[in-house]
Write a protein that holds these residues in place. Structure first.
Motif, PDB file in Angstrom:
ATOM      1  N   TRP A  61       0.830  -1.204   0.000  1.00 38.84           N
ATOM      2  CA  TRP A  61       0.000   0.000   0.000  1.00 38.84           C
ATOM      3  C   TRP A  61       0.865   1.255   0.000  1.00 38.84           C
ATOM      4  O   TRP A  61       1.920   1.284   0.620  1.00 38.84           O
ATOM      5  N   LYS A  75      -7.209   8.079   1.479  1.00 41.14           N
ATOM      6  CA  LYS A  75      -7.169   6.669   1.845  1.00 41.14           C
ATOM      7  C   LYS A  75      -5.902   6.002   1.323  1.00 41.14           C
ATOM      8  O   LYS A  75      -5.313   6.441   0.331  1.00 41.14           O
ATOM      9  N   ARG A 135      -3.661   3.600  -0.834  1.00 41.68           N
ATOM     10  CA  ARG A 135      -3.854   3.182  -2.226  1.00 41.68           C
ATOM     11  C   ARG A 135      -3.080   1.897  -2.482  1.00 41.68           C
ATOM     12  O   ARG A 135      -1.887   1.811  -2.216  1.00 41.68           O
ATOM     13  N   SER A 136      -3.757   0.886  -2.985  1.00 39.50           N
ATOM     14  CA  SER A 136      -3.118  -0.398  -3.232  1.00 39.50           C
ATOM     15  C   SER A 136      -2.144  -0.296  -4.406  1.00 39.50           C
ATOM     16  O   SER A 136      -2.472   0.268  -5.457  1.00 39.50           O
ATOM     17  N   PRO A 193       5.679   5.286  -7.510  1.00 44.66           N
ATOM     18  CA  PRO A 193       4.850   6.070  -6.579  1.00 44.66           C
ATOM     19  C   PRO A 193       5.483   7.436  -6.333  1.00 44.66           C
ATOM     20  O   PRO A 193       6.622   7.529  -5.889  1.00 44.66           O
ATOM     21  N   ASP A 234     -11.636   0.966   1.421  1.00 44.98           N
ATOM     22  CA  ASP A 234     -11.040   1.990   2.283  1.00 44.98           C
ATOM     23  C   ASP A 234      -9.589   1.706   2.647  1.00 44.98           C
ATOM     24  O   ASP A 234      -8.951   2.518   3.302  1.00 44.98           O
ATOM     25  N   GLY A 235      -9.055   0.543   2.262  1.00 43.46           N
ATOM     26  CA  GLY A 235      -7.674   0.218   2.584  1.00 43.46           C
ATOM     27  C   GLY A 235      -7.539  -1.203   3.088  1.00 43.46           C
ATOM     28  O   GLY A 235      -8.367  -2.071   2.785  1.00 43.46           O
TER      29      GLY A 235
END
Length: 255
Positions: free
Chosen positions: A190, A197, A199-200, A218, A238-239
């Protein structure tokens, strides 16, 4: 079991031994195997040679007087300096728990354990990046992947290395941990933004190494985390739905 017959496991254990994160009975067993198996001894020496110059990478720094005073006070060598009540009232310190609306990933920034391993990680990241790569990357001529994060477990021990392979546009993750996962469990990576929230970045699975294809590295993300999820990844929008087992700051954002 002959470690020489399992080169991936041998390399991982040798790296952990050289880094000093292999402790207790596991470290003693590794030392015993090094005396019995030449391949184990050679793998440890290779990693020790790679890490030999780490101390030279870190610039020397002199602690300020305030730091020394704090250390002496904690050791009982001198009484702590009492602050006037007026100063204390004028400078309240907010507790992370005082903001219940903040997400758990946002409260990480104020927890000391989150940053405990960051300094050591920055010292070894340059050396580790020389020897870390996926099997596929070794089969082609390409620029070496740049290590961008070292994720630590809840005891501030290095547990995962995250690298960016610009030539293949993918993240490479390499596990240094010993977490046992069931057939119904996988690891998921993540990105933790300062707001919003989590982010995967993809499902890692259960393998010691994995490659996650991405359009770009990223960017503007201060930290990464890994959670244990059911097969296929977190069902929550949501995570993470499972426990977060590794986390750490992003040390380098590749261009």
């Amino acid at each position: 079991m002959k470690l020489a017959a399992h080169p991936e496991l041998l390399d991982r254990l040798a790296a952990q031994y050289a880094l000093g994160v292999l402790r207790g009975g596991a470290r003693r067993r590794m030392e015993h195997l090094a005396r019995e198996e030449p391949a184990v001894h050679a793998a440890i020496l290779r990693w020790q040679d790679r890490l030999a110059g780490v101390s030279e990478l870190q610039a020397t720094a002199e602690p300020v007087d305030k730091v020394w005073c704090g250390i002496e006070a904690r050791l009982g060598w001198k009484p702590p300096v009492e602050r006037p009540a007026t100063v204390q009232a004028a400078s309240p310190v907010a507790s992370p728990a005082a903001s219940p609306a903040a997400g758990w990933w946002q409260r990480l920034w104020s927890t000391p354990v989150f940053w405990r391993g960051a300094a050591a990680a920055m010292a070894v990241v340059t050396v580790l990046s020389i020897g870390i790569g996926m099997h596929g990357a070794q089969q082609r001529e390409a620029a070496p992947a740049a290590v961008i994060a070292v994720l630590n477990d809840d005891q501030a021990r290095p547990a995962m290395l995250v690298s960016w392979d610009a030539s293949a546009r993918s993240l490479i993750v390499r596990r240094l941990d010993h977490i046992k996962l069931s057939e119904q469990q996988v690891l998921q990576l993540w990105a933790l933004p300062t707001d919003g929230k989590p982010r995967s970045l993809g499902v890692i699975g259960r393998a010691p190494q994995a490659r996650l294809a991405m359009a770009a590295a990223p960017a503007a993300v201060p930290a990464l985390a890994v959670s244990i999820e059911p097969t296929g990844g977190s069902p929550s929008a949501d995570g993470p739905s499972g426990p977060v087992v590794f986390k750490g700051p992003v040390l380098h954002n590749p261009l």
